[in-house]
Design an enzyme around this catalytic site. Structure first.
Site, PDB file in Angstrom:
ATOM      1  N   HIS A 267     100.633  13.959  40.734  1.00 49.62           N
ATOM      2  CA  HIS A 267      99.434  14.631  40.199  1.00 49.62           C
ATOM      3  C   HIS A 267      99.560  14.743  38.679  1.00 49.62           C
ATOM      4  CE1 HIS A 267      95.945  17.097  40.010  1.00 49.62           C
ATOM      5  NE2 HIS A 267      96.398  18.232  40.506  1.00 49.62           N
ATOM      6  N   HIS A 309      94.223   6.290  42.607  1.00 49.07           N
ATOM      7  CA  HIS A 309      93.602   7.624  42.642  1.00 49.07           C
ATOM      8  C   HIS A 309      93.056   7.853  44.041  1.00 49.07           C
ATOM      9  CE1 HIS A 309      91.037  11.000  41.486  1.00 49.07           C
ATOM     10  NE2 HIS A 309      91.786  11.080  40.408  1.00 49.07           N
ATOM     11  N   ASP A 366      96.042   9.501  33.632  1.00 49.00           N
ATOM     12  CA  ASP A 366      97.407   9.699  33.123  1.00 49.00           C
ATOM     13  C   ASP A 366      98.000   8.452  32.495  1.00 49.00           C
ATOM     14  OD1 ASP A 366      97.474  11.695  35.878  1.00 49.00           O
ATOM     15  OD2 ASP A 366      98.012  12.480  33.918  1.00 49.00           O
TER      16      ASP A 366
END
Ligand code: SDX
Length: 427
Positions: A267, A309, A366
């Site tokens: 995460h 994702h 990210d």
């Protein structure tokens, strides 16, 4: 308009049951299964809740197929270009963009809460010098509930609002204190003459011996990063905040639970893991091809960090904006161009790879964020702290929405029991 329903037929008993389909503003409808067990004798089974709607929410909408992200209806690319982080906070908390007066009042309110009790400084100084900043953050935010006995009644809307303002205002102060403690440097008090982002950079990088020379380029880059990370629907950490808060836990304890969930490398911890992965390629001589082969090898737990994702099966729109930001800023910020070039090369390699294309694995938020944060001289062990600082407004907005939801009830999932059948204790 006739109510849309879905009929479930039990092919052993032949019994058919209709369930209502609930439709929202955008996105697929949800089958309302509140009476499923009463009407059929069955529960549903959905590990990771990937196909389960946990609530009704008007805060954020994601279309994973088309790579769309809206906050209170506004597209993320327009907010990143035109808004500010505090305006975004107002929007997420209140549902509408503020008027000039509302924005001025909100900014002034936040400024009145930027300082923390002096005992918090002692609390943070109690950690080992090499404590991970996320360990300090999760403990310190939880500890805030020991200071605000005057406003912990979660049924009092005024208590809920001041707690939201305190969290938004104090997270930058606490984050910078965690960084300064880790570096063995003196904490800097907030300077309310500065705006939200400049104040954070001041607390992070100013020292008593000399002032921090503000960089408008760095401040703008950080403003965009905070906007991009502010909220993202029912992700793991937001769902954690909702589940913790559903028991009546106070807002500081609920947000601390969200920080703990965000810490995981699957995460919010992925931004730190991406840089480790890129540096490993750069320094170990491991090629992009071998890295990709490892990510595809089912016997190797390694996954390509920053890719894939749960919802986006297209480009994460945030990743596109951050990649563009990298292009614009690396020269100005004296950023790590070789690392960015390596990231671009890795991204290109996956676009031509069947495994990633078949599974629709694209760069997520990210993948590039670590490159920007490094260019801002933010150390790697602070990357997820930055994510938590930005996401605090999303977490508390969902926590507030939950408490205003007439269907609000304590979260309590069920299970399929696979343990031993009932048996007697040996006599
Ligand atoms: C964030 O939910 C949110 O909104 C989160 C977030 C937010 O703003 O709050 O967007 C922030 O957490 C972004 C994600 C950051 N994490 C990472 O970058 C870590 C690497 N990514 C993976 O761990 C993974 O992609 C997840 C955790 C993000 C999603 O995991 P899923 O839902 O299990 O992935 P999936 O079901 O789409 O996987 C399908 C296939 C599987 O292979 P098969 O079983 O079909 O053979 O794709 C594979 C997976 O093994 N796969 C990967 C992969 N991600 C999925 N293979 C290699 N590398 C990867 N990164």
């Amino acid at each position: 308009m006739t109510q849309k329903t879905i009929t479930l037929t039990d092919n052993t008993s032949g019994k058919s049951t209709d369930f209502d389909v609930l439709e929202g503003t955008h996105g697929p409808g949800c089958i309302a299964i509140k009476n499923l067990y009463k009407d059929t004798g069955y529960f549903t089974y959905d590990p990771g809740y990937g196909m389960t709607g946990s609530c009704k929410s008007s805060i954020t909408f994601i279309n994973g197929e088309e790579g769309i992200l809206l906050h209170r209806g506004y597209p993320i690319d327009q907010l990143a270009e035109k808004s500010s982080y505090l305006e975004m906070c107002y929007l997420l908390l209140n549902g509408e963009l503020p008027t000039d007066t509302e924005a001025s009042d909100f900014n002034s309110t936040i400024k009145t809460h930027t300082m923390v009790h002096e005992n918090i400084r002692d609390f943070i100084n109690g950690f080992r010098y090499d404590a991970h900043p996320m360990a300090m953050l999760v403990g310190t935010v939880g500890a805030l509930s020991s200071f605000y006995h005057d406003s912990l009644d979660i049924n009092n809307p005024e208590h809920r609002e001041i707690s939201a303002h305190r969290l938004i205002a104090k997270l930058p102060t606490i984050a910078s204190y965690c960084y300064k403690h880790h570096r063995g440097l003196p904490f800097m008090y907030p300077d309310n003459d500065l705006d939200y982002v400049q104040n954070f950079l001041h607390m992070m990088f100013a020292v008593p011996a000399q002032d921090y020379v503000q960089s408008p380029v760095a401040a703008k880059a950080l403003e965009v990063m905070l906007i991009l990370h502010a909220d993202h629907e029912q992700n793991a950490s937001t769902s954690t905040v909702r589940l913790a808060g559903s028991s009546g836990a106070n807002p500081f304890a609920s947000i601390a639970a969200g920080i703990a969930s965000l810490w995981g490398p699957a995460h919010g911890g992925a931004n730190e893991a991406v840089i480790n992965m890129l540096e490993n390629i750069e320094q170990s001589g491991e090629t992009i091809a071998t890295t990709i082969a490892r990510a595809k090898d089912k016997d190797d737990p390694f996954r390509l960090m920053g890719f894939g994702h749960r919802v986006y099966k297209n480009f994460d729109p945030r990743a596109k904006i951050i990649a563009k930001l990298c292009h614009e800023l690396l020269d100005d910020l004296d950023g790590d161009q070789p690392l960015f070039d390596l990231a671009l090369e890795l991204e290109q390699a996956t676009l031509n790879d069947e495994y990633f294309q078949e599974r629709r694995l694209y760069p997520n938020v990210d993948f590039y964020s670590g490159i920007i944060l490094r260019a801002l001289n933010i150390p790697m062990n602070m990357f997820t702290v930055m994510f938590a600082m930005a996401r605090t407004v999303g977490w508390i907005s969902h926590w507030m929405e939950m408490h205003n939801d007439p269907e609000f009830r304590i979260g309590r999932p069920r299970q399929i029991y696979t343990g031993p059948a009932k048996r007697d204790y040996p006599s």
